[in-house]
Design a protein around this motif. Structure first.
Motif, PDB file in Angstrom:
ATOM      1  N   ASP A 115      -6.354  -3.453  -4.539  1.00  0.00           N
ATOM      2  CA  ASP A 115      -5.659  -4.315  -3.599  1.00  0.00           C
ATOM      3  C   ASP A 115      -6.208  -5.734  -3.682  1.00  0.00           C
ATOM      4  O   ASP A 115      -7.400  -5.929  -3.851  1.00  0.00           O
ATOM      5  CB  ASP A 115      -5.860  -3.746  -2.189  1.00  0.00           C
ATOM      6  CG  ASP A 115      -4.793  -4.239  -1.241  1.00  0.00           C
ATOM      7  OD1 ASP A 115      -3.884  -4.958  -1.698  1.00  0.00           O
ATOM      8  OD2 ASP A 115      -4.863  -3.905  -0.054  1.00  0.00           O
ATOM      9  N   TYR A 160      -5.924   2.275  -6.756  1.00  0.00           N
ATOM     10  CA  TYR A 160      -5.135   1.168  -6.218  1.00  0.00           C
ATOM     11  C   TYR A 160      -6.051  -0.026  -6.006  1.00  0.00           C
ATOM     12  O   TYR A 160      -6.993   0.039  -5.212  1.00  0.00           O
ATOM     13  CB  TYR A 160      -4.504   1.617  -4.900  1.00  0.00           C
ATOM     14  CG  TYR A 160      -3.717   0.550  -4.182  1.00  0.00           C
ATOM     15  CD1 TYR A 160      -2.645  -0.087  -4.793  1.00  0.00           C
ATOM     16  CD2 TYR A 160      -4.025   0.200  -2.873  1.00  0.00           C
ATOM     17  CE1 TYR A 160      -1.913  -1.060  -4.125  1.00  0.00           C
ATOM     18  CE2 TYR A 160      -3.300  -0.765  -2.186  1.00  0.00           C
ATOM     19  CZ  TYR A 160      -2.241  -1.386  -2.830  1.00  0.00           C
ATOM     20  OH  TYR A 160      -1.524  -2.336  -2.163  1.00  0.00           O
ATOM     21  N   ASP A 214       0.843  -1.213   0.000  1.00  0.00           N
ATOM     22  CA  ASP A 214       0.000   0.000   0.000  1.00  0.00           C
ATOM     23  C   ASP A 214       0.872   1.255   0.000  1.00  0.00           C
ATOM     24  O   ASP A 214       0.642   2.193  -0.753  1.00  0.00           O
ATOM     25  CB  ASP A 214      -0.887   0.076   1.251  1.00  0.00           C
ATOM     26  CG  ASP A 214      -1.956  -1.002   1.266  1.00  0.00           C
ATOM     27  OD1 ASP A 214      -1.726  -2.065   0.668  1.00  0.00           O
ATOM     28  OD2 ASP A 214      -3.010  -0.762   1.869  1.00  0.00           O
TER      29      ASP A 214
HETATM   30 MG   LIG Z   1      -2.142  -3.933   1.625  1.00  0.00          MG
END
Ligand SMILES: [Mg+2]
Ligand SMILES: Nc1ncnc2c1ncn2[C@@H]1O[C@H](COP(=O)(O)OP(=O)(O)O)[C@@H](O)[C@H]1O
Length: 458
Positions: free
Chosen positions: A243, A241, A179
């Protein structure tokens, strides 16, 4: 350094050719412009170092030219050429940003001297610019602790990724910093003023996830009472993003692939193609190549995402990062908790250096957080660290001999510790990950003395 590029701005062709010829014989590259418009076009297209500007041009003054040129490229160094006796013009030129002035008739030797000095200054300014850029870059990467050569490699790749706009695939165990790396790339990229949005894929059922990502028209599914705007739209101009991409259903993989290929997608319940300017950074804690081999992940999507691939190594493979990470967390956590902690005892640090960190940096962060809260003095001692830390096997290859029962016990301990670390100490979450009830986990943790004063709040 390549040859210096000099722009002559002079409306008299004879004079222009004369100066151009003289400069070229001194081995400079020369561009010539007869008007303000031509001068502006030249600096827009070429990396001009020095502009030699005549004051008197047909319909314009050299001052206007200097202003216009500097507006397009502030790194150009202008020199004004004025007629004899026009001191006030020279002063005005300097005010407009000219570096120096030369009086007509031009003494060629003097001109060369001024040009050389201007070039010297130009070089300096460029160096300052480069330095400033690298400071900016460092600043943006400051939250990312990088000590080991392996992390240096990761940071270098992240830097490259920040300079481009292609998809990035980050892989690595849970807690290794995926992250943080995605965020670092975003904030170092040209999209830094746009949004950084994160979608955690496995946390939602399929239909909800689809509408969360791509949006949904009113009535597209039961409960869709209003039109919903998805993350792909909201993140436009920024970075999305994704994930745990390994958990994406095959249907959504197709939609994502289409977006990556055509920058187009549709809302749930609509066939109207929409466009969005989003950069995708995907992450997975699984081995993407293996997912492809197991046919859980489309190979075409894998290739589209894998343009820049960042593999974040587990912490146990880069122990050199541990002391700097400890420092980093001590600093941020004690500031937040309003505590003054000077550091760790050698014994405590040695225990951390030996630890295997199945939960990686997240685990280290939790350990430090807990130690800061529990420590009584200004130094963290071994006793402030969780009980298991000093005993844990850190080398999975080295298995001490023992009965099957002992081996099973060791394995069980290791897996429970790992699950607890990954769950940030939250037992119900760890139990779910292990496929056992919270009660059984509690029993085992007690039996093996793992929970100690572990967080009990769920
Ligand atoms: Mg993560
Ligand atoms: N290199 C690093 N420097 C500083 N902090 C880090 C670093 N890598 C990870 N962290 C911190 O560790 C924690 C876990 O990282 P995270 O990015 O959430 O991991 P992942 O996404 O791989 O599970 C976060 O609090 C993050 O800020």
């Amino acid at each position: 350094m390549s040859k210096a590029l000099i722009l002559i701005v002079e409306d008299d062709p004879t004079q222009r050719r004369f100066v151009q010829g003289s400069l070229e014989s001194e081995d400079y590259s020369v561009l010539a412009a007869g008007s303000l418009k031509e001068a502006v076009a030249a600096v827009e297209r070429h990396p001009v170092d020095v502009a030699l500007v005549d004051y008197k041009l047909a319909g314009e003054t050299g001052i206007d030219v200097i202003r216009a040129v500097l507006e397009r490229n502030p790194l150009v160094t202008p020199i004004m050429i004025t007629a004899y006796g026009q001191v006030e013009i020279a002063v005005e030129a300097i005010k407009a940003g000219a570096y120096d002035f030369i009086v007509k008739p031009v003494d060629f030797k003097k001109l060369m001297l001024v040009i050389d000095r201007a070039l010297e200054r130009h070089k300096l300014r460029q160096e300052i610019q480069v330095l400033r850029n690298s400071i900016d870059e460092k600043f943006r990467f400051e939250n990312l602790v990088v000590v080991s050569p392996k992390m240096e490699g990761v940071a270098r790749l992240a830097g490259k990724a920040a300079k481009s706009d292609v998809a990035v695939l980050v892989s690595g165990e849970t807690g290794t910093g995926k992250d943080l790396i995605a965020k670092t790339i975003h904030y170092a990229s040209r999209r830094r003023n746009g949004p950084f949005l994160a979608a955690n894929l496995p946390s939602l059922p399929e239909t909800l996830l689809e509408s969360e990502l791509f949006g949904a028209e009113k009535g597209a599914y039961t409960g869709a009472v209003d039109r919903k705007i998805g993350l792909f739209e909201t993140a436009s101009g920024g970075t999305l993003y994704l994930d745990e991409i390994g958990d994406l259903s095959l249907h959504l993989q197709v939609k994502l692939l289409r977006f990556l290929q055509e920058k187009e997608f549709t809302r749930l319940g609509s066939s109207k193609p929409l466009k969005s300017d989003v950069r995708i950074i995907a992450a997975t804690n699984k081995d993407p190549e293996r997912l492809v081999a197991q046919e859980k992940f489309r190979p075409d999507l894998y290739y589209r995402l894998n343009v820049i691939r960042i593999v974040v190594p587990p912490l146990r493979e880069r122990r050199e990062d541990i002391p700097a990470l400890v420092d980093h967390f001590l600093r941020t956590i004690s500031r937040r908790e309003n505590r003054t902690i000077r550091g760790l005892t050698a014994e405590a640090m040695a225990a951390l250096m030996r630890n295997s960190f199945p939960g990686n940096i997240r685990e280290l962060e939790n350990i430090i957080e807990r130690a800061v809260v529990f420590s009584e003095g200004d130094t963290i001692r071994l006793a402030d660290l969780p009980a298991f830390i000093d005993e844990r096997e850190n080398d999975a290859v080295f298995e001490p001999p023992g009965s099957l029962e002992e081996k099973v016990k060791r394995l069980e301990i290791r897996e429970i510790e790992k699950a607890l670390a990954e769950a940030g100490g939250i037992k119900s979450r760890a139990a779910r990950a292990l496929g056992i009830t919270k009660r059984i986990l509690g029993y085992k943790a007690k039996k093996y003395n793992l929970s100690g004063d572990e967080k009990t709040n769920d």
